[in-house]
Design a protein around this motif. Sequence first.
Motif, PDB file in Angstrom:
ATOM      1  N   THR A 152     100.256 -22.908 -20.552  1.00  0.00           N
ATOM      2  CA  THR A 152      99.591 -22.037 -21.517  1.00  0.00           C
ATOM      3  C   THR A 152      98.538 -22.813 -22.311  1.00  0.00           C
ATOM      4  OG1 THR A 152     101.552 -20.637 -21.702  1.00  0.00           O
ATOM      5  CG2 THR A 152      99.957 -20.534 -23.502  1.00  0.00           C
ATOM      6  N   THR A 153      98.872 -24.012 -22.729  1.00  0.00           N
ATOM      7  CA  THR A 153      97.933 -24.824 -23.498  1.00  0.00           C
ATOM      8  C   THR A 153      96.700 -25.168 -22.667  1.00  0.00           C
ATOM      9  OG1 THR A 153      99.766 -25.779 -24.755  1.00  0.00           O
ATOM     10  CG2 THR A 153      97.661 -26.953 -24.834  1.00  0.00           C
ATOM     11  N   ALA A 154      96.921 -25.609 -21.446  1.00  0.00           N
ATOM     12  CA  ALA A 154      95.807 -26.016 -20.588  1.00  0.00           C
ATOM     13  C   ALA A 154      94.896 -24.836 -20.273  1.00  0.00           C
ATOM     14  CB  ALA A 154      96.342 -26.636 -19.300  1.00  0.00           C
ATOM     15  N   GLU A 155      95.481 -23.747 -19.834  1.00  0.00           N
ATOM     16  CA  GLU A 155      94.669 -22.622 -19.372  1.00  0.00           C
ATOM     17  C   GLU A 155      93.985 -21.899 -20.528  1.00  0.00           C
ATOM     18  OE1 GLU A 155      97.186 -20.348 -16.784  1.00  0.00           O
ATOM     19  OE2 GLU A 155      97.114 -21.883 -15.205  1.00  0.00           O
ATOM     20  N   ALA A 156      94.597 -21.905 -21.708  1.00  0.00           N
ATOM     21  CA  ALA A 156      93.946 -21.299 -22.875  1.00  0.00           C
ATOM     22  C   ALA A 156      92.660 -22.024 -23.245  1.00  0.00           C
ATOM     23  CB  ALA A 156      94.898 -21.292 -24.064  1.00  0.00           C
ATOM     24  N   ASN A 157      92.567 -23.282 -22.808  1.00  0.00           N
ATOM     25  CA  ASN A 157      91.381 -24.087 -23.088  1.00  0.00           C
ATOM     26  C   ASN A 157      90.437 -24.192 -21.901  1.00  0.00           C
ATOM     27  OD1 ASN A 157      91.535 -25.526 -25.915  1.00  0.00           O
ATOM     28  ND2 ASN A 157      93.640 -25.425 -25.141  1.00  0.00           N
ATOM     29  N   GLY A 158      90.692 -23.394 -20.865  1.00  0.00           N
ATOM     30  CA  GLY A 158      89.783 -23.331 -19.734  1.00  0.00           C
ATOM     31  C   GLY A 158      90.004 -24.381 -18.676  1.00  0.00           C
ATOM     32  N   TYR A 159      91.172 -25.035 -18.700  1.00  0.00           N
ATOM     33  CA  TYR A 159      91.461 -26.090 -17.743  1.00  0.00           C
ATOM     34  C   TYR A 159      92.494 -25.640 -16.709  1.00  0.00           C
ATOM     35  CZ  TYR A 159      89.080 -29.064 -21.153  1.00  0.00           C
ATOM     36  OH  TYR A 159      88.167 -29.612 -22.019  1.00  0.00           O
ATOM     37  N   SER A 160      92.666 -26.473 -15.676  1.00  0.00           N
ATOM     38  CA  SER A 160      93.587 -26.159 -14.581  1.00  0.00           C
ATOM     39  C   SER A 160      94.736 -27.158 -14.549  1.00  0.00           C
ATOM     40  CB  SER A 160      92.854 -26.209 -13.233  1.00  0.00           C
ATOM     41  OG  SER A 160      91.783 -25.292 -13.203  1.00  0.00           O
ATOM     42  N   VAL A 161      95.903 -26.664 -14.185  1.00  0.00           N
ATOM     43  CA  VAL A 161      97.102 -27.502 -14.077  1.00  0.00           C
ATOM     44  C   VAL A 161      97.316 -27.885 -12.614  1.00  0.00           C
ATOM     45  CG1 VAL A 161      99.606 -27.553 -14.381  1.00  0.00           C
ATOM     46  CG2 VAL A 161      98.169 -26.393 -16.060  1.00  0.00           C
ATOM     47  N   VAL A 162      97.492 -29.177 -12.371  1.00  0.00           N
ATOM     48  CA  VAL A 162      97.814 -29.641 -11.019  1.00  0.00           C
ATOM     49  C   VAL A 162      99.221 -29.153 -10.662  1.00  0.00           C
ATOM     50  CG1 VAL A 162      98.202 -31.664  -9.571  1.00  0.00           C
ATOM     51  CG2 VAL A 162      96.308 -31.643 -11.215  1.00  0.00           C
ATOM     52  N   ARG A 163      99.360 -28.509  -9.522  1.00  0.00           N
ATOM     53  CA  ARG A 163     100.634 -27.898  -9.158  1.00  0.00           C
ATOM     54  C   ARG A 163     101.420 -28.682  -8.120  1.00  0.00           C
ATOM     55  NH1 ARG A 163     100.672 -21.569 -10.151  1.00  0.00           N
ATOM     56  NH2 ARG A 163      99.298 -21.518 -11.966  1.00  0.00           N
TER      57      ARG A 163
END
Length: 257
Positions: A152-163
Amino acid sequence: MIAIRGPEEIALLRESGRIVAEALDLAERMIRPGVTTGELDEEIETFIRDQGGTPEFKGFHGYPASICASVNEVVVHGIPGRQELREGDIIGVDVGVRKSGYIGDGARTFPVGEIRHEARRLMDVTQQALMNGLAAASDGRHLSDVSNAIQTTAEANGYSVVRELAGHGVGREMHEPPEVPNYGPPARGPVLKSGMVLAVEPMINAGGAAVRTLPDGWTVVTADASLSAHFEHSVVVTGDGVDILTLTAAKREQLKG
């Protein structure tokens, strides 16, 4: 099965975590334009051994160095060597230490000299994602609450999470159950209990989430060559949150204040 650690084991884990934290402080003091990643590796290995520990990464599944040094688009597992750091780079340094049979594991991303605003923001958000994930962990909550807070923190700031990569349990071995993904819905998975020890490590990309591994079999880079940042703490779950093991004594006292 997820191990529950008692006070004696936690004390040993804390000592390994202290060495990790101080090794990362050493990296921060050394990092500047012109320094090679190999020089960082050499100095940190010497420090770890002088503290009575051993570098856990060295020889782990054949890994050739004591630290991972991941520059710019390298997500994790960058192999240190002759690469010179340049003004404006960012570098993730990951350190693992074994002492008295127990592991400490931690990582930080550092600026090299003056860096662009976009790079600084990525680092800040990734560190905040880690801290928000840790704030979601306590006895009785679900493991995926941690994962969801990071995503949530990453995507709210326009970034992507490595899965493809995740955090993990840590104790007598580097990677123990449970796997700790950096994404997912809340209220799923194992229920956290006091005494569980986790290495939580968001890896956040400025561009897309996709990654690839270079031919050396270790170095993971962003598929679109965008910047990536990585922060990690080893923590023990408690009744009212987590106790961060990968902190120096001075930083621990500062947080208490």
